[in-house]
Design an enzyme around this catalytic site. Structure first.
Site, mmCIF file in Angstrom:
data_model
loop_
_atom_site.group_PDB
_atom_site.id
_atom_site.type_symbol
_atom_site.label_atom_id
_atom_site.label_comp_id
_atom_site.label_asym_id
_atom_site.label_seq_id
_atom_site.Cartn_x
_atom_site.Cartn_y
_atom_site.Cartn_z
ATOM 1 N N GLU A 1 -109.584 -3.189 -12.195
ATOM 2 C CA GLU A 1 -108.494 -2.700 -13.029
ATOM 3 C C GLU A 1 -107.749 -3.919 -13.545
ATOM 4 O O GLU A 1 -107.824 -4.995 -12.960
ATOM 5 C CB GLU A 1 -107.546 -1.835 -12.191
ATOM 6 C CG GLU A 1 -106.495 -2.613 -11.372
ATOM 7 C CD GLU A 1 -107.058 -3.507 -10.275
ATOM 8 O OE1 GLU A 1 -108.242 -3.352 -9.911
ATOM 9 O OE2 GLU A 1 -106.319 -4.387 -9.781
ATOM 10 N N SER B 1 -96.642 -18.135 -11.680
ATOM 11 C CA SER B 1 -97.903 -17.420 -11.469
ATOM 12 C C SER B 1 -98.834 -17.396 -12.676
ATOM 13 O O SER B 1 -100.035 -17.232 -12.530
ATOM 14 C CB SER B 1 -97.618 -15.991 -11.012
ATOM 15 O OG SER B 1 -96.873 -15.296 -11.998
ATOM 16 N N LYS C 1 -104.486 -15.230 -10.438
ATOM 17 C CA LYS C 1 -105.449 -14.169 -10.125
ATOM 18 C C LYS C 1 -106.843 -14.703 -9.763
ATOM 19 O O LYS C 1 -107.573 -14.090 -8.983
ATOM 20 C CB LYS C 1 -105.578 -13.211 -11.313
ATOM 21 C CG LYS C 1 -104.295 -12.452 -11.648
ATOM 22 C CD LYS C 1 -104.043 -11.307 -10.708
ATOM 23 C CE LYS C 1 -102.773 -10.537 -11.084
ATOM 24 N NZ LYS C 1 -102.386 -9.571 -10.042
HETATM 25 C C1 LIG Z 1 -99.167 -14.048 -14.386
HETATM 26 C C2 LIG Z 1 -99.010 -12.882 -13.483
HETATM 27 N N1 LIG Z 1 -98.080 -12.934 -12.509
HETATM 28 C C3 LIG Z 1 -97.880 -11.894 -11.678
HETATM 29 C C4 LIG Z 1 -98.613 -10.722 -11.799
HETATM 30 C C5 LIG Z 1 -98.284 -9.589 -10.878
HETATM 31 O O1 LIG Z 1 -99.238 -9.331 -9.900
HETATM 32 P P1 LIG Z 1 -99.008 -9.714 -8.386
HETATM 33 O O2 LIG Z 1 -97.693 -9.132 -7.971
HETATM 34 O O3 LIG Z 1 -100.151 -9.102 -7.676
HETATM 35 O O4 LIG Z 1 -98.993 -11.181 -8.280
HETATM 36 C C6 LIG Z 1 -99.601 -10.638 -12.784
HETATM 37 C C7 LIG Z 1 -100.411 -9.412 -12.924
HETATM 38 O O5 LIG Z 1 -101.075 -9.163 -13.863
HETATM 39 C C8 LIG Z 1 -99.799 -11.747 -13.643
HETATM 40 O O6 LIG Z 1 -100.714 -11.701 -14.620
#
Ligand SMILES: Cc1ncc(COP(=O)(O)O)c(C=O)c1O
Lengths: 403, 265
Positions: A119, A386, A97
């Site tokens: 948010e 992620s 993020k």
């Molecule tokens: C570690 C992590 N991966 C994925 C996401 C999902 O969001 P996005 O689909 O925008 O990557 C989040 C959202 O809070 C997250 O914290």
């Protein structure tokens, strides 16, 4: 010569449409702010100073480039395919993020605005935003569904430590969707002094485009790293999909590499057939939510349906419009992963590789187990790792009955 | 001339602004919303806007959010909205709906416009559909002879005002302030300035909404606008009443206050 961001900036049309998807479905009061944001972004993209600031912060503050780690033990569980983890979990604040947040925070400063709102679902975007606010000296308000403040209480404390105000949202379903509604209400009231730092690639134009471009660093690095390590492009790249930001960040630099498969994994909660899920692309229909046209979980009256997932960050009944377009065009594939499958994968990665992923990320891990078995041992797969699982320890302890 | 224009012409000839009332369909109940709107039109209101309930009302403050939650709980879908439009239209006064774009697009753009016409409705206000995205809606409303009202805001540039007013039929909805619906203690100073800017781009009547909470404020707005729109103030008095009978009486009283307020001079 073109700049780093210019190379990433390939707006599909000037009004932010991806085929029939995207656009702007917002009150007139917000149009001028969206126009201002787009104009500022387009100026920043060609400004060498902005590019330098952005790249320096990613390097020295976020800690980029993030490593590409081969998961050799995990590989046995994924049909023997070679699996690499793009380690966004090692970024400062613990998830992907921060890439988008740094970019938008720099834009906020350029626009002369002193207050940012955001948010958050899992709290990762809220923490990243509160972090950037501290760094740039901005006032910061984070809207978070009341239900999420409970299941992600650790991140609530982190945001407060960083000096942000966390506002629990008690309207509607008390989750991410309603936190976005509340942030929009704040924005329409305070738009002249405030930037809404939207945390994913959904929402009205230009958010899907600028979010994607700031996150594309993930795919740009991964592409180069996998070429260095294996001498060729991967068979597939995979990511979890909530709003879609980590997925589009990894996918986008591979879109023109036609032989590289793109696979996104959505939260199927208790299973799509139960109706208790958040798999928007797999189980939704085309509609409008939060200012954009995309796939949405909604009924025939256009009412948004409540979503469900064990993962707060994927618990969203919408999805970014570019993913809707990638799905319909057949370029990318999206699959549902249940809570149980995700938690099994959460445990599997922890035990085989010593890496505790975020529960969001665990959906991509689970999907890759299936995909590896399909593609076989000659395949090379890059997973977007992620985020890290520290925030989820309580939920996991409950799930696995550890306490 | 559409029936909306006739209402504004009549108000003008009486040296006053038109009084426009907003109420969510299905609040406090489906039949209750019909009865209340009929009473409004008997008590000095010139035109009603029937709100289509939506799960994510991001332009509404807490008062209307609460009413919309009740309406959704009462299962007020678009079929029910059309029934309400039909019943209230029997008054002979113009009835509009006001809807977030999601319900209309999902229901079917052409189908919605056609059903509005068949139910006796005369116009639709779409507060989150910018004219930039409205090609299909313009065709549908033209073909079904439904007036199409877009909203302008204090933040709209002159270029935007020109673009928006060019696509409007019926009247222009001027949001008096930057913010969500709700009651306010005073009229925003930006309302008059906005109305004056809009006049440079259109001959259409201009109605001002957002935050008009009492008859004094209505009076103030009536000095520069052609119509005064009141929403949250009505919802508020209904929320305060124990039953429908008392709600109707309280709304009637409030309508009479507002009707006195909208006189010019
Ligand atoms: C570690 C992590 N991966 C994925 C996401 C999902 O969001 P996005 O689909 O925008 O990557 C989040 C959202 O809070 C997250 O914290």
């Amino acid at each position: 010569m073109t700049t780093f961001l210019q190379d990433l900036h390939k707006i599909d049309d000037q009004t932010g449409h991806f085929g029939q998807f995207g656009g702007r479905f917002v009150p007139e009061a917000l149009i001028s702010a969206l126009d201002q944001l787009e104009a500022e972004y387009l100026k920043a993209v060609i400004d060498p100073k902005f590019n330098e600031d952005f790249q320096n912060l990613l390097k020295d503050y976020v800690g980029r480039p993030s490593p590409l780690t081969e998961a050799k033990n995990f590989s046995k569980h994924a049909g023997g395919a070679r699996v690499f983890l793009k380690r966004e979990d090692l970024n400062h604040t613990g998830s992907h993020k921060i890439n988008n947040v740094i970019g938008q925070a720099l834009l906020t400063v350029r626009m002369g605005k002193k207050r940012i709102i955001a948010e958050t679902g899992a709290g990762q975007h809220g923490v990243a935003t509160a972090t950037a606010a501290a760094l740039f000296g901005l006032e910061c308000i984070i809207y978070m569904g009341e239900e999420d403040t409970v299941r992600q209480s650790l991140n609530v404390a982190r945001m407060k430590l960083l000096g942000a105000t966390v506002v629990p949202v008690t309207s509607g379903t008390k989750t991410l969707k309603d936190a976005i509604n509340e942030a929009m209400r704040d924005w329409v009231t305070n738009v002249e002094t405030t930037h809404y730092l939207l945390g994913t690639v959904a929402g009205p134009h230009p958010f899907p485009t600028i979010g994607r471009n700031f996150h594309s660093i993930i795919g740009v690095e991964a592409r180069q790293q996998i070429l260095e390590k294996t001498g060729k492009l991967p068979t597939a790249v995979t990511a979890c999909v909530g709003g879609g930001s980590n997925a589009i960040g990894l996918f986008h630099p591979f879109i023109l590499d036609k032989d590289v498969q793109l696979h996104g994994y959505e939260a199927a909660g208790d299973g799509i057939e139960t109706g208790r899920h958040a798999a928007t692309l797999s189980g939704g229909t085309i509609g409008i939510l939060h200012g954009t046209r995309s796939y949405v979980l909604q009924d025939e009256n256009g009412q948004t349906l409540p979503s469900h997932s064990i993962s707060a960050g994927l618990d969203y009944p919408g999805v970014g419009p570019e993913h809707a377009w990638l799905k319909d065009s057949g370029r990318a594939f999206y699959h549902p992963i249940t809570d149980t499958e995700a938690m099994d994968a959460f445990s599997l990665l922890s035990r085989t590789e010593g890496i505790i992923p975020a529960i969001e990320t665990a959906h991509a891990i689970a999907g890759t187990v299936k995909l590896g078995k399909e593609l076989g041992k000659d395949a090379v797969i890059v997973i977007n790792c992620s985020g890290r699982g520290d925030k989820d320890v309580e939920t996991a302890a409950k799930w696995f009955k550890l306490t | 001339m559409s029936s909306i224009h006739q209402v504004f012409e009549k108000a003008k000839s009486e040296n006053r602004a038109a009084l426009i009332a907003y109420l969510p369909a299905g609040f406090p109940t489906i039949d209750g919303s019909i009865a209340i709107m009929q009473e409004m039109l008997n008590s000095g209101v010139d035109l009603v806007e029937i709100g289509v309930p939506y799960s994510d009302p991001l332009m509404d403050g807490p008062i209307i959010q609460q009413a919309v939650e009740v309406a959704l709980h009462n299962k007020t879908g678009i079929n029910e909205v059309m029934h309400i439009v039909k019943e209230v239209s029997k008054s002979g006064k113009p009835v509009l709906t006001m809807s977030y774009w999601s319900p209309i697009e999902k229901w079917g753009i052409d189908k919605f416009a056609k059903q509005m016409n068949q139910s006796g409705g005369v116009g639709v206000i779409t507060p989150d559909l910018p004219p930039d995205e409205s090609a299909a809606w313009i065709t549908a409303t033209d073909e079904n002879e439904i007036d199409r009202v877009f909203v302008v805001a204090p933040s709209s540039s002159d270029e935007r005002l020109k673009l928006v007013t060019n696509k409007v039929t019926g009247f222009v909805y001027a949001a008096s302030l930057m913010g969500v619906t709700g009651t306010r203690s005073e009229v925003s100073s930006r309302a008059a300035e906005l109305v004056n800017r809009v006049r440079k781009h259109t001959q259409l009547p201009i109605a001002v909404g957002l935050g008009v909470s009492n008859s004094d404020q209505a009076h103030e707005v009536a000095q520069f606008a052609d119509g005064v729109i009141v929403g949250s103030a009505f919802v508020n008095v209904i929320l305060d009443q124990p039953n429908l009978k008392d709600s109707i009486a309280a709304v009637a009283q409030l309508c009479k206050d507002f009707a006195r307020g909208v006189h010019k001079g």
